[in-house]
Design a protein around this motif. Structure first.
Motif, PDB file in Angstrom:
ATOM      1  N   LEU A  94       0.911  -1.117   0.085  1.00  0.00           N
ATOM      2  CA  LEU A  94      -0.090  -0.098   0.147  1.00  0.00           C
ATOM      3  C   LEU A  94       0.810   1.213  -0.006  1.00  0.00           C
ATOM      4  CD1 LEU A  94      -2.505  -1.094   2.814  1.00  0.00           C
ATOM      5  CD2 LEU A  94      -2.790  -1.237   0.374  1.00  0.00           C
ATOM      6  N   PRO A  95       0.484   2.329  -0.657  1.00  0.00           N
ATOM      7  CA  PRO A  95       1.283   3.621  -0.699  1.00  0.00           C
ATOM      8  C   PRO A  95       1.169   4.168   0.655  1.00  0.00           C
ATOM      9  CG  PRO A  95      -0.788   3.815  -1.905  1.00  0.00           C
ATOM     10  CD  PRO A  95      -0.761   2.497  -1.485  1.00  0.00           C
ATOM     11  N   LEU A  96       2.389   4.719   1.156  1.00  0.00           N
ATOM     12  CA  LEU A  96       2.227   5.247   2.513  1.00  0.00           C
ATOM     13  C   LEU A  96       1.868   6.513   2.541  1.00  0.00           C
ATOM     14  CD1 LEU A  96       3.610   5.437   5.357  1.00  0.00           C
ATOM     15  CD2 LEU A  96       5.715   6.400   4.452  1.00  0.00           C
ATOM     16  N   HIS A  97       1.757   7.233   1.488  1.00  0.00           N
ATOM     17  CA  HIS A  97       1.309   8.773   1.530  1.00  0.00           C
ATOM     18  C   HIS A  97      -0.505   8.901   1.466  1.00  0.00           C
ATOM     19  CE1 HIS A  97       1.722   7.589  -2.972  1.00  0.00           C
ATOM     20  NE2 HIS A  97       0.724   8.560  -3.120  1.00  0.00           N
ATOM     21  N   GLU A  98      -0.784   7.533   1.106  1.00  0.00           N
ATOM     22  CA  GLU A  98      -2.281   7.618   1.007  1.00  0.00           C
ATOM     23  C   GLU A  98      -3.116   6.683   1.923  1.00  0.00           C
ATOM     24  OE1 GLU A  98      -3.267   6.117  -2.940  1.00  0.00           O
ATOM     25  OE2 GLU A  98      -2.345   7.572  -4.004  1.00  0.00           O
ATOM     26  N   ILE A  99      -2.352   6.214   2.794  1.00  0.00           N
ATOM     27  CA  ILE A  99      -2.879   5.339   3.824  1.00  0.00           C
ATOM     28  C   ILE A  99      -3.627   5.804   4.779  1.00  0.00           C
ATOM     29  CG2 ILE A  99      -1.095   5.524   5.852  1.00  0.00           C
ATOM     30  CD1 ILE A  99      -2.762   2.349   4.189  1.00  0.00           C
ATOM     31  N   ASP A 100      -4.713   5.357   5.217  1.00  0.00           N
ATOM     32  CA  ASP A 100      -5.770   5.371   6.422  1.00  0.00           C
ATOM     33  C   ASP A 100      -6.143   4.342   6.943  1.00  0.00           C
ATOM     34  OD1 ASP A 100      -8.052   4.727   5.082  1.00  0.00           O
ATOM     35  OD2 ASP A 100      -8.203   6.484   3.740  1.00  0.00           O
ATOM     36  N   GLY A 101      -6.767   4.642   8.162  1.00  0.00           N
ATOM     37  CA  GLY A 101      -7.383   3.569   8.945  1.00  0.00           C
ATOM     38  C   GLY A 101      -8.223   2.595   8.359  1.00  0.00           C
ATOM     39  N   GLN A 102      -9.291   2.936   7.580  1.00  0.00           N
ATOM     40  CA  GLN A 102      -9.972   2.117   6.881  1.00  0.00           C
ATOM     41  C   GLN A 102      -9.447   1.308   5.919  1.00  0.00           C
ATOM     42  OE1 GLN A 102     -13.295   4.305   5.036  1.00  0.00           O
ATOM     43  NE2 GLN A 102     -14.333   2.389   4.388  1.00  0.00           N
ATOM     44  N   ARG A 103      -8.585   1.955   5.000  1.00  0.00           N
ATOM     45  CA  ARG A 103      -7.810   1.138   3.982  1.00  0.00           C
ATOM     46  C   ARG A 103      -7.141   0.099   4.389  1.00  0.00           C
ATOM     47  NH1 ARG A 103      -4.646   3.984  -1.145  1.00  0.00           N
ATOM     48  NH2 ARG A 103      -4.254   2.101  -2.120  1.00  0.00           N
ATOM     49  N   LEU A 104      -6.132   0.568   5.567  1.00  0.00           N
ATOM     50  CA  LEU A 104      -5.309  -0.399   6.235  1.00  0.00           C
ATOM     51  C   LEU A 104      -6.084  -1.459   6.624  1.00  0.00           C
ATOM     52  CD1 LEU A 104      -2.194  -0.884   6.932  1.00  0.00           C
ATOM     53  CD2 LEU A 104      -2.673   0.253   9.171  1.00  0.00           C
ATOM     54  N   THR A 105      -7.095  -1.382   7.455  1.00  0.00           N
ATOM     55  CA  THR A 105      -7.786  -2.313   8.062  1.00  0.00           C
ATOM     56  C   THR A 105      -8.454  -3.396   6.906  1.00  0.00           C
ATOM     57  OG1 THR A 105      -8.530  -1.038  10.069  1.00  0.00           O
ATOM     58  CG2 THR A 105      -9.914  -2.883   9.643  1.00  0.00           C
ATOM     59  N   GLN A 106      -8.941  -2.769   5.726  1.00  0.00           N
ATOM     60  CA  GLN A 106      -9.535  -3.572   4.934  1.00  0.00           C
ATOM     61  C   GLN A 106      -8.253  -4.521   4.216  1.00  0.00           C
ATOM     62  OE1 GLN A 106     -11.180  -0.700   2.262  1.00  0.00           O
ATOM     63  NE2 GLN A 106     -13.225  -0.952   3.311  1.00  0.00           N
TER      64      GLN A 106
END
Length: 208
Positions: A94-106
């Motif tokens: 996953l791209p570090l500059h675009e990461i957020d909690g929801q995307r990471l969890t999914q």
């Protein structure tokens, strides 16, 4: 609710602390030490082969089954590392500059279920690496992508079609001893107990 156990690895303490916070805020995830992890979250600005080598060295201390999988969050994955990274459990980037909690969890939950997620350019790199391995390593050794020789594939294909040893020998112009030796060496190499297991292995490998 059953949670997915996640360990966070990051050389940057601030990024590591923020990532641990994201994991703890997700009710489906549980932050744990590396030894208890089902998914390892590796977060670095630049990820190299050495990053995966360090992670791989931890695996003897991790649960053997199911295999611990790795989600990498980075802005740059060193070219030429994909096949080695996969052997170390890499399952998503996953791209570090675009990461957020929801995307990471999914991504973590999906990886835990056996899925993989890679950007298009990394998929292309993986295909190129596999093609190079096939051309430079397998072809000169007379092996298929499954690690089987052409002779083994020929014998297994006929065995899967229901032919006996003498019939296989006649069709391939081999002696019966040769057919038996081909099967014995292949079954020994892959620790297969009988011919039925050998055929099942070949089917799973997609060679017959």
């Amino acid at each position: 609710m059953k949670t997915t156990k996640v360990a966070v690895l990051a050389s940057d303490q601030l990024i590591g602390a923020e990532s641990v916070g994201l994991v703890r805020n997700a009710r489906e995830l549980e932050h744990v030490d590396l030894a208890a992890a089902e998914v390892v979250l590796l977060i670095e600005h630049v990820v190299t082969r050495s990053s995966f080598a360090a992670l791989h060295s931890c695996y003897p201390r991790l649960p053997a089954t199911p295999r611990t999988r790795c989600v990498v969050v980075t802005d740059h994955l060193e070219p030429g590392t994909m096949t080695y990274a996969l052997s170390c459990g890499l399952a998503a980037v996953l791209p570090l500059h675009e990461i957020d909690g929801q995307r990471l969890t999914q991504a973590i939950l999906s990886v835990r279920q056996g899925n993989a997620h890679f950007p298009a350019h990394l998929q292309g790199e993986l295909v190129s690496e596999l093609a190079r391995i096939h051309q430079d390593v397998l072809v000169p050794s007379g092996l298929t992508a499954a690690g089987l020789t052409e002779r083994e594939v020929d014998v297994l294909t006929l065995l899967a079609d229901g032919f006996d040893t003498d019939e296989i020998a006649a069709k391939l112009c081999y002696s019966e001893r040769t057919v038996k030796n081909v099967l014995y060496r292949m079954m020994t190499r892959y620790n297969l107990g009988n011919r039925t297991e050998a055929v099942a292995f070949a089917v799973r490998a997609g060679v017959c």
